[in-house]
Design an enzyme around this catalytic site. Structure first.
Site, PDB file in Angstrom:
ATOM      1  N   HIS A 219    -110.793  65.948  91.475  1.00 49.83           N
ATOM      2  CA  HIS A 219    -109.607  65.808  90.631  1.00 49.83           C
ATOM      3  C   HIS A 219    -108.479  66.706  91.124  1.00 49.83           C
ATOM      4  O   HIS A 219    -107.328  66.261  91.248  1.00 49.83           O
ATOM      5  CB  HIS A 219    -109.955  66.155  89.180  1.00 49.83           C
ATOM      6  N   GLU A 220    -108.792  67.965  91.414  1.00 46.80           N
ATOM      7  CA  GLU A 220    -107.751  68.898  91.855  1.00 46.80           C
ATOM      8  C   GLU A 220    -107.203  68.516  93.225  1.00 46.80           C
ATOM      9  O   GLU A 220    -105.996  68.604  93.472  1.00 46.80           O
ATOM     10  CB  GLU A 220    -108.307  70.325  91.874  1.00 46.80           C
TER      11      GLU A 220
ATOM     12  N   HIS B 121    -104.637  65.652  93.137  1.00 46.78           N
ATOM     13  CA  HIS B 121    -103.233  66.005  92.873  1.00 46.78           C
ATOM     14  C   HIS B 121    -102.473  66.147  94.195  1.00 46.78           C
ATOM     15  O   HIS B 121    -101.288  65.795  94.278  1.00 46.78           O
ATOM     16  CB  HIS B 121    -103.157  67.315  92.097  1.00 46.78           C
TER      17      HIS B 121
ATOM     18  N   GLU C 253    -102.328  63.634  85.361  1.00 48.47           N
ATOM     19  CA  GLU C 253    -103.713  64.066  85.152  1.00 48.47           C
ATOM     20  C   GLU C 253    -104.668  62.874  85.155  1.00 48.47           C
ATOM     21  O   GLU C 253    -105.731  62.918  85.787  1.00 48.47           O
ATOM     22  CB  GLU C 253    -103.834  64.849  83.841  1.00 48.47           C
TER      23      GLU C 253
END
Length: 295
Positions: free
Chosen positions: A126-127, A130, A181
């Site tokens: 997920h990070e 970004h 997000e």
């Protein structure tokens, strides 16, 4: 009218698609400029957590480094960046982030919620997503429009500047960050599936996160979607992720979840009553005892 037409032209000219999701968004910041801001923030972050970053040969750092290395081939062109992994000894902080340019920070407080390496992969993918989507550049690009919107609200409705900023954040900035997000959840889920991490672990992660943090602010006042909504969105993405997981032949791959548990247990072997996390013996061939990044 001239200003409006010119601004509209600039906006349309700088529209682009986000990788994977194909969402159209405004962006005037190049990847190189985005990385340059990441370098500045990286140096400041290292100073901020000086003395609390675990060494490169600590089991936590080794574990995070293994997961990052396994995810990198799924990041497209980002695998060639100068990746660095740091684990911050902060049991109370359930957080992790990846700066533009590949600088990874994981706080020890999130590791128990991860549960195993698949759960850790859900957080890190997920990070990293970004960065794949260049969300930092998008936020910087939208900053000028948010400021302009706040000024217009203040003039039209004759309210104070602070109230104008609050309204602009509530109706423009916060919805956009929540979109980012969810988008990072989507891209990250596909990344972890492509890297042969079980995508179901991402949904399980947010169930545990909800249990660990039952109280959270209303979603419309937050930069992040609620834990429940994030899990619900991930469940909708699971069929696509499972298809990628199967196409990669991941069902036949032995995923070593036990190494996460071993690392966690090793980190807990300390003197009774002490919160200090012990270090493993230094790796042979190390030239710098102060080296605290994985790569």
């Amino acid at each position: 009218m001239v200003v409006g037409a010119g601004g509209g032209g600039i906006y349309i000219y700088n529209l682009e698609e986000v990788p994977v999701t194909h969402r159209r968004r405004f962006n005037i910041i190049s990847p190189e400029t985005e990385k340059s801001f990441g370098v500045q923030a990286y140096d400041q972050t290292l100073q901020q957590f000086q003395g609390r970053i675990l060494p490169a040969d600590h089991p936590y750092t080794q574990m995070v480094g293994r997961v990052v290395e396994r995810l990198l081939p799924a990041t497209g062109g980002l695998a060639g960046d100068e990746w660095r992994v740091h684990v911050v000894d902060s049991p109370e902080e359930q957080n992790a982030f990846v700066m533009p340019g590949g600088k990874v920070f994981v706080f020890t407080g999130i590791l128990p919620i991860c549960g195993d390496e698949d759960g850790l992969a859900a957080v890190l993918s997920h990070e990293i997503a970004h960065n794949v989507a260049h969300h930092a550049a998008e936020r910087m690009s939208r900053g000028a429009f948010v400021i302009l919107t706040a000024a217009l609200i203040s003039m039209v409705f004759d309210v104070g500047g602070q109230l104008g900023n609050t309204i602009a954040d509530l109706f423009f900035s916060l919805p956009n960050t929540r979109t980012q997000e969810l988008e990072a959840d989507h891209i990250g889920l596909l990344m972890m599936a492509e890297s042969c991490y079980d995508p179901q672990s991402a949904a399980n992660l947010w169930s545990r996160m909800k249990e660990a943090n039952p109280q959270e602010p209303p979603q419309f006042l937050s930069t992040h979607p609620s834990h429940y909504n994030r899990r619900d969105a991930i469940v909708k993405y699971l069929p696509e992720a499972r298809e990628k997981f199967e196409d990669k032949g991941c069902s036949a791959v032995n995923v070593h979840r036990g190494s996460f548990i071993d690392a966690y247990k090793a980190s807990q072997r300390s003197t009774k009553g002490s919160r200090q996390i012990p270090m493993m013996p230094s790796r042979q061939g190390s030239q710098d005892d102060d080296d605290d990044d994985f790569f």
